[in-house]
Write a protein that holds these residues in place. Structure first.
Motif, PDB file in Angstrom:
ATOM      1  N   ALA A 170       1.598 -10.460   0.279  1.00 47.95           N
ATOM      2  CA  ALA A 170       1.191 -11.141   1.512  1.00 47.95           C
ATOM      3  C   ALA A 170       0.430 -10.163   2.411  1.00 47.95           C
ATOM      4  O   ALA A 170       0.782  -8.982   2.515  1.00 47.95           O
ATOM      5  CB  ALA A 170       2.413 -11.673   2.246  1.00 47.95           C
ATOM      6  N   VAL A 171      -0.623 -10.646   3.046  1.00 45.88           N
ATOM      7  CA  VAL A 171      -1.433  -9.816   3.934  1.00 45.88           C
ATOM      8  C   VAL A 171      -0.578  -9.218   5.044  1.00 45.88           C
ATOM      9  O   VAL A 171      -0.770  -8.065   5.439  1.00 45.88           O
ATOM     10  CB  VAL A 171      -2.598 -10.650   4.529  1.00 45.88           C
ATOM     11  N   GLU A 172       0.382  -9.972   5.529  1.00 45.11           N
ATOM     12  CA  GLU A 172       1.229  -9.504   6.616  1.00 45.11           C
ATOM     13  C   GLU A 172       2.071  -8.292   6.224  1.00 45.11           C
ATOM     14  O   GLU A 172       2.547  -7.553   7.088  1.00 45.11           O
ATOM     15  CB  GLU A 172       2.169 -10.627   7.097  1.00 45.11           C
ATOM     16  N   GLU A 173       2.290  -8.087   4.935  1.00 43.23           N
ATOM     17  CA  GLU A 173       3.122  -6.986   4.469  1.00 43.23           C
ATOM     18  C   GLU A 173       2.347  -5.694   4.228  1.00 43.23           C
ATOM     19  O   GLU A 173       2.940  -4.647   3.999  1.00 43.23           O
ATOM     20  CB  GLU A 173       3.844  -7.395   3.182  1.00 43.23           C
ATOM     21  N   LEU A 174       1.026  -5.751   4.284  1.00 44.35           N
ATOM     22  CA  LEU A 174       0.207  -4.564   4.036  1.00 44.35           C
ATOM     23  C   LEU A 174       0.110  -3.717   5.300  1.00 44.35           C
ATOM     24  O   LEU A 174       0.031  -4.252   6.410  1.00 44.35           O
ATOM     25  CB  LEU A 174      -1.200  -4.969   3.599  1.00 44.35           C
ATOM     26  N   GLU A 193      -1.932  -0.947   7.714  1.00 44.32           N
ATOM     27  CA  GLU A 193      -3.333  -0.720   8.056  1.00 44.32           C
ATOM     28  C   GLU A 193      -3.939   0.352   7.151  1.00 44.32           C
ATOM     29  O   GLU A 193      -5.088   0.236   6.723  1.00 44.32           O
ATOM     30  CB  GLU A 193      -3.453  -0.294   9.516  1.00 44.32           C
ATOM     31  N   VAL A 226      -4.957  -1.059   3.731  1.00 44.39           N
ATOM     32  CA  VAL A 226      -6.204  -1.831   3.817  1.00 44.39           C
ATOM     33  C   VAL A 226      -7.395  -0.890   3.971  1.00 44.39           C
ATOM     34  O   VAL A 226      -8.433  -1.067   3.323  1.00 44.39           O
ATOM     35  CB  VAL A 226      -6.136  -2.854   4.964  1.00 44.39           C
ATOM     36  N   GLN A 229      -8.157   0.740   0.604  1.00 41.30           N
ATOM     37  CA  GLN A 229      -8.782  -0.187  -0.324  1.00 41.30           C
ATOM     38  C   GLN A 229     -10.235  -0.444   0.062  1.00 41.30           C
ATOM     39  O   GLN A 229     -11.121  -0.449  -0.789  1.00 41.30           O
ATOM     40  CB  GLN A 229      -8.029  -1.509  -0.380  1.00 41.30           C
TER      41      GLN A 229
END
Length: 58
Positions: free
Chosen positions: A15-19, A21, A24, A27
């Motif tokens: 989930a995006v919320e678990e990544l 900063e 990201v 990547q």
């Protein structure tokens, strides 16, 4: 050098919320900013050191 093969990249799964900063940013650095750098670097150095060859030679 006639060809540059750039096969770097990776995906983040979940989930995006678990990544974080930083995940990201890392990547995006690998997948978006590195390929243009990798492609342009050899052309700058080889253009200055390699004489032209092939049918397009002057």
């Amino acid at each position: 050098m006639d060809v540059v093969v750039n096969n770097a990249g990776y995906g983040l799964f979940g989930a995006v919320e678990e990544l974080t900063e930083q995940q990201v940013r890392d990547q995006m650095g690998t997948n978006c900013r590195s390929p243009p750098s990798a492609a342009s670097r050899p052309s700058r150095t080889s253009a200055a050191t390699t004489p032209p060859s092939g049918p397009w030679r002057a």
